[in-house]
Enzyme design. Sequence first.
Site, PDB file in Angstrom:
ATOM      1  N   CYS A  85       0.810  -1.219   0.000  1.00  0.00           N
ATOM      2  CA  CYS A  85       0.000   0.000   0.000  1.00  0.00           C
ATOM      3  C   CYS A  85       0.848   1.276   0.000  1.00  0.00           C
ATOM      4  O   CYS A  85       0.357   2.343  -0.366  1.00  0.00           O
ATOM      5  CB  CYS A  85      -0.942   0.019   1.198  1.00  0.00           C
ATOM      6  SG  CYS A  85      -2.202  -1.276   1.142  1.00  0.00           S
ATOM      7  N   HIS A 141      -9.019   4.110  -1.522  1.00  0.00           N
ATOM      8  CA  HIS A 141      -7.616   3.685  -1.397  1.00  0.00           C
ATOM      9  C   HIS A 141      -7.200   2.931  -2.655  1.00  0.00           C
ATOM     10  O   HIS A 141      -7.212   1.694  -2.687  1.00  0.00           O
ATOM     11  CB  HIS A 141      -7.500   2.795  -0.152  1.00  0.00           C
ATOM     12  CG  HIS A 141      -6.151   2.208   0.101  1.00  0.00           C
ATOM     13  ND1 HIS A 141      -4.977   2.713  -0.438  1.00  0.00           N
ATOM     14  CD2 HIS A 141      -5.776   1.133   0.858  1.00  0.00           C
ATOM     15  CE1 HIS A 141      -3.956   1.987  -0.024  1.00  0.00           C
ATOM     16  NE2 HIS A 141      -4.412   1.013   0.751  1.00  0.00           N
ATOM     17  N   CYS A 145       0.241   2.200   6.725  1.00  0.00           N
ATOM     18  CA  CYS A 145       0.562   0.795   6.963  1.00  0.00           C
ATOM     19  C   CYS A 145       0.679   0.076   5.623  1.00  0.00           C
ATOM     20  O   CYS A 145       0.039   0.450   4.639  1.00  0.00           O
ATOM     21  CB  CYS A 145      -0.497   0.139   7.836  1.00  0.00           C
ATOM     22  SG  CYS A 145      -2.189   0.257   7.204  1.00  0.00           S
TER      23      CYS A 145
END
Length: 385
Positions: free
Chosen positions: A89, A341, A371
């Site tokens: 991510c 996201h 994260c």
Amino acid sequence: MAEAYIVEAVRTPVGRRRGGLSGVHPADLGAHVLKALVVRSGVDPAAVEDVVFGCLDTIGPQAGDIARTSWLAAGLPEEVPGATVDRQCGSSQQAVHFAAQAVLSGTQDLVVAGGVQNMSQIPIAFASRQAAEPLGLTQGPFAGSEGWRARYGDLPVNQFHGAEMIAAQWAITRRDQEEFALSSHQRALRAIDQGRFDREIVAFGHLAVDEGPRRDTSQAKMAQLKPVVEGGTVTAACSSQVSDGAAALLLASERAVRRHGLTPRARIHHLSVRGEDPIRMLSAPIPATAHALKKTGLTIDDIDLVEINEAFAPVVLAWIEETGADPARVNVNGGAIALGHPLGATGAKLMTTLLHELERSGGRLGLQTMCEGGGQANVTIIERL
């Protein structure tokens, strides 16, 4: 001392799953922000020395080095190369780090960093399944590894279990999460209504506004959802949205700023990345932030604005508790729970929003963290000029 400056930063609106960007080829999403970056900055594209993009699940239309493909799809000079980064991510935040490090080292003067992801076309983890099945391979990056099993046993390795572990360890209730999620939507809608994203967004066709925020959501509606993990507290309402989008930034050395007549808007103050427990996975922003503050001699009170990716509500709530950050300075325009996201693009998207909000609000220092799979977290601190 060498400096790395942010000259320009743009992003697409974030499209929701099967929304306004779902049918767009990922290279064309990337090309869209690259063309806008060149136009807005006024830079000679032939002077760019590299293009570093983040992207996950690089299969099909996202395969073949999407950074390079996006640049070429934009009609930009063939002599400019590209490289694609996967730090899960945090991929495009890491792309910013690599670009800044190239500038800081003096080996390059003008580097583009960004990311792209079309999750509507290629769902998360789809690539590993599709690649493994025809070859008869064990699915998943951990299954079948003797070394991994010896160290971590057969514990489940996925984001949802990680989020539940954080919620349990920090005693974060479902109601806490739903209140945070509702606030994310409210902040995002306020930002949209006040035009806070207008300067950073490059409209794609008729789509000029992020599609994720829900005006009709409420805690009552959230309370009706079932937890993702049986017996848990985390629901889809308290999780980041599946999304499509792209973002890009131009980083320059002091020499390039002078040579090309560019106007720097911020400088890179700090770059670092840390790791911790890959099973709990999502709590790494906590030690990563502590590490960054220690290295810079700053305190959390010195930071005017924070962008921390809202992968799940417990991630941000635990981070706030551990760092002592003022919630009023954290994700002031909402986060991924409301805005989405798009995996490989999110790091560059958050950096773009952080820069523009520092300028709008008059803040000086902004911190970004998120994260990442494998129990990792990047931290970037920028200083508005």
